[in-house]
Each structure stands twice: as C-alpha cells, then as structure tokens.
Design an enzyme around this catalytic site. Structure first.
Site, mmCIF file in Angstrom:
data_model
loop_
_atom_site.group_PDB
_atom_site.id
_atom_site.type_symbol
_atom_site.label_atom_id
_atom_site.label_comp_id
_atom_site.label_asym_id
_atom_site.label_seq_id
_atom_site.Cartn_x
_atom_site.Cartn_y
_atom_site.Cartn_z
ATOM 1 N N CYS A 177 -27.360 -11.876 -0.478
ATOM 2 C CA CYS A 177 -26.758 -13.698 -0.963
ATOM 3 C C CYS A 177 -25.866 -13.122 -1.622
ATOM 4 O O CYS A 177 -24.695 -13.067 -1.552
ATOM 5 C CB CYS A 177 -27.818 -13.084 -2.035
ATOM 6 S SG CYS A 177 -28.084 -11.564 -3.090
ATOM 7 N N THR A 178 -25.306 -13.686 -2.652
ATOM 8 C CA THR A 178 -23.846 -14.235 -3.455
ATOM 9 C C THR A 178 -23.449 -12.860 -3.963
ATOM 10 O O THR A 178 -22.599 -12.494 -3.369
ATOM 11 C CB THR A 178 -24.572 -15.261 -4.377
ATOM 12 O OG1 THR A 178 -24.691 -16.627 -4.087
ATOM 13 C CG2 THR A 178 -22.994 -15.919 -5.042
#
Length: 327
Positions: A177-178
């Site tokens: 994810c980010t």
C-alpha cells in the site's frame, strides 16, 4: 532545499487516553505551525502533515517521546509550498478502517520485506501480489503483475479476500500500500484467518520509490498521495495528475481537456452526479479561491467554506465516481 517538509507517519500502539493525547498533539502542532491531519485511536496514530523543518522535528520528537511510540517511523518529501492549510487532530475508532474488531498488528502481523528485497519476492511464480489500495489508486500506478481487488474502500478488502483466497490452499501472499499502514492491518487479519505465508512491503510504496533505483524498479506509473501533490513519480517529485475539487478524484491532462471538466466544479468522473444548485455553489467557491489568490492570500475554502450540503454532495459524487471506475 524546498522550504516545506511533508511527513507521512503512522504507528500501531496502545493509546490509553486518546482524548488527552489528541489535545496534546493539537497543541504541539499549533505551537509549531504544523498543518495537516492526524488520526488518533486506541490502536495508534496515522496522518500526513507539513511544516518547516524545525516544526516537523518538534512534532516528531514529541510523538516519539510518548509511551509506545518510540519506534514510530515516517516518510518525508519536500515542496516549495506546504500543501495543507489547517491543523486537524481527530479521534477515530480505527486509524485505518478495516471494519473488523479485534485486529491487532501489535499481536500478529505478516513478514516485513525491505524495499531492497521486494523485487526478488514478487518475481517468484508462486507469489500472489495484491494491491490493497482503492481501485482509482491502482489505475494511476502499481507494481508489475499485481492484482487489483477493485475495492472502493478498505472495508471491502475482507470480502475480496474471502472470495478470492483460500487459506487451505496455503497461498504465498504479498501485499503493498502507499505507506504500509493498510498492509500491517491486512496481514494481521490474514494471519488470524489462517493464512501463514503472508508478506508486506515495509514502509509501503513511498519507501520503495525512495530506496530502489528507477532502472531496477518494478513499479509502473505514479503513486497517489493524500496531499496537495496528488501523485508522485519514481523520484518522489509531484506527478502529472491534478485533483477534482468537487469529487476529490485524481484527474489527468486528458480529463482536464474534457468538456465535462470545469475547474473546482466538475470532472469526467462526477459531472453528472451534482445538482444545478451544487454546481452553482462550487462555482462561487472557486471564484472566491481565485480572488484570494489574486490578492496573494490563502483561501480556506477547500473544506471550511463548504456548506453541509456541499460536503454531502462532494462525498456522494466521490463515491459514485469511484463506484463507476470500479465497474
């Protein structure tokens, strides 16, 4: 060196008195002119903030000095102008909303993989690589060969897993994810569901882009970020996307060339989701923002000047646009 530091941070830790902690963080941010949003819950903290070097350092020193937060890690980038105009410290039930009670990354979590070792892992034929972010983020950029769960929110991720993965088949799952926060919670939940071979990218995409040279990278496209830059490229410089200030969706140059795009009012994702009344309100809001900029002033109208009806219209338009993209 650009004048503004942008810091993305999170940490899972037990916070016994969230209200008291919230007030203390607010005071430190206000006292050091740090802007942005930090979420506080009994399970930890999560946020993105911006400010001067001294201001960010003061906030980080305070946070790391609190019980359970000594190991807090953060990612930094730099801009000429700070992307946030306001300071918000909010109490939440979860710092990232999976919607399942009792998931605790402090108790159980998948195997962390450093960015330098990530390519070797995801290049293995038996690895299922899953992007845990939302569909519109996946469309902007992702790792080569990753699976798109086509979710509109993190709450939908458990339903995707239950329909796509079977722990009895003992799959080897790698997730990213980010910044890493979704994956910590996602891998923790998968472990509780009986998945044994679970991995996640330490520090998330932003850490990978910082640590891995572009010529060796398996990342394709740009990365959506939750601040005024909208997206960043592999060098963590502002990318080629803007944001529709009506529905908050990232928009490309092609989107802005569309007949459905009107700055601050609508874009191809939401042009047919707003009423005429909402559209007129947003036109007036944009006019006020433009006037403020002509005077060399910051305008707090991004959210502060919006009526309740406008906020509801924005949320509805954003949900509809994301749902349309996922279909």
């Amino acid at each position: 060196m650009p004048a503004c530091v942008v810091a993305a941070l999170y940490h899972f830790a037990s916070i016994e008195n969230p209200e008291t902690f919230r007030d203390a963080v607010q005071d430190v941010m206000d006292g050091n002119k740090v802007r942005g949003t930090i979420l506080v819950a009994t399970e930890g903290i999560n946020g993105t903030v911006s400010g001067s070097r001294d201001g960010i350092d003061a906030l980080l020193a305070f946070l790391k000095g609190q019980p359970g937060l000594g190991g807090l890690e953060h990612k930094e980038s730099y801009t000429d102008e700070c992307p946030f105009l306001r300071t918000k410290v909010r109490l939440k039930k979860e710092i990232v909303t999976l919607g399942i009670e009792g998931v605790d990354p402090n108790r159980s979590v998948g195997t962390y993989v450093d960015p330098e070792n990530w390519n070797d892992l995801i290049s293995q034929d038996d690895v299922i690589l899953i992007d845990t972010r939302n569909d519109y983020e996946y469309q902007i950029g992702t790792f080569k060969g990753s699976v798109n769960p086509e979710t509109r929110s993190f709450r939908e991720f458990p339903a995707y897993v239950k329909g796509a993965l079977d722990p009895q088949k003992k799959p080897k799952v790698a997730m990213f994810c980010t910044g890493g926060i979704r994956c910590e919670k996602a891998t923790s939940w998968l472990k509780e569901e009986g998945f044994d071979d679970v991995y996640h990218l330490k520090g998330g995409i932003l850490n990978y882009l910082e640590k891995v040279d572009a010529k060796d990278s398996l990342w394709e496209g740009e990365c959506f970020v939750f601040d005024g830059r909208v997206t960043v490229d592999h060098d963590l410089n502002p990318g080629h996307y803007d944001m529709c200030h009506a529905c908050r969706m990232p928009i490309s140059a092609d989107d802005m060339a569309s007949a459905h795009y009107e700055k601050g009012v609508s874009c191809p994702h939401c042009h047919d989701r707003l009423s005429d009344e909402d559209r007129e309100r947003m036109k007036e809001r944009q006019r006020q923002i433009d006037l403020a900029r002509e005077r060399g002033e910051n305008h707090l109208g991004d959210d502060a000047a919006l009526t309740l009806e406008q906020r509801r219209a924005q949320k509805k338009a954003r949900r509809e646009a994301q749902r349309q993209q996922a279909d």
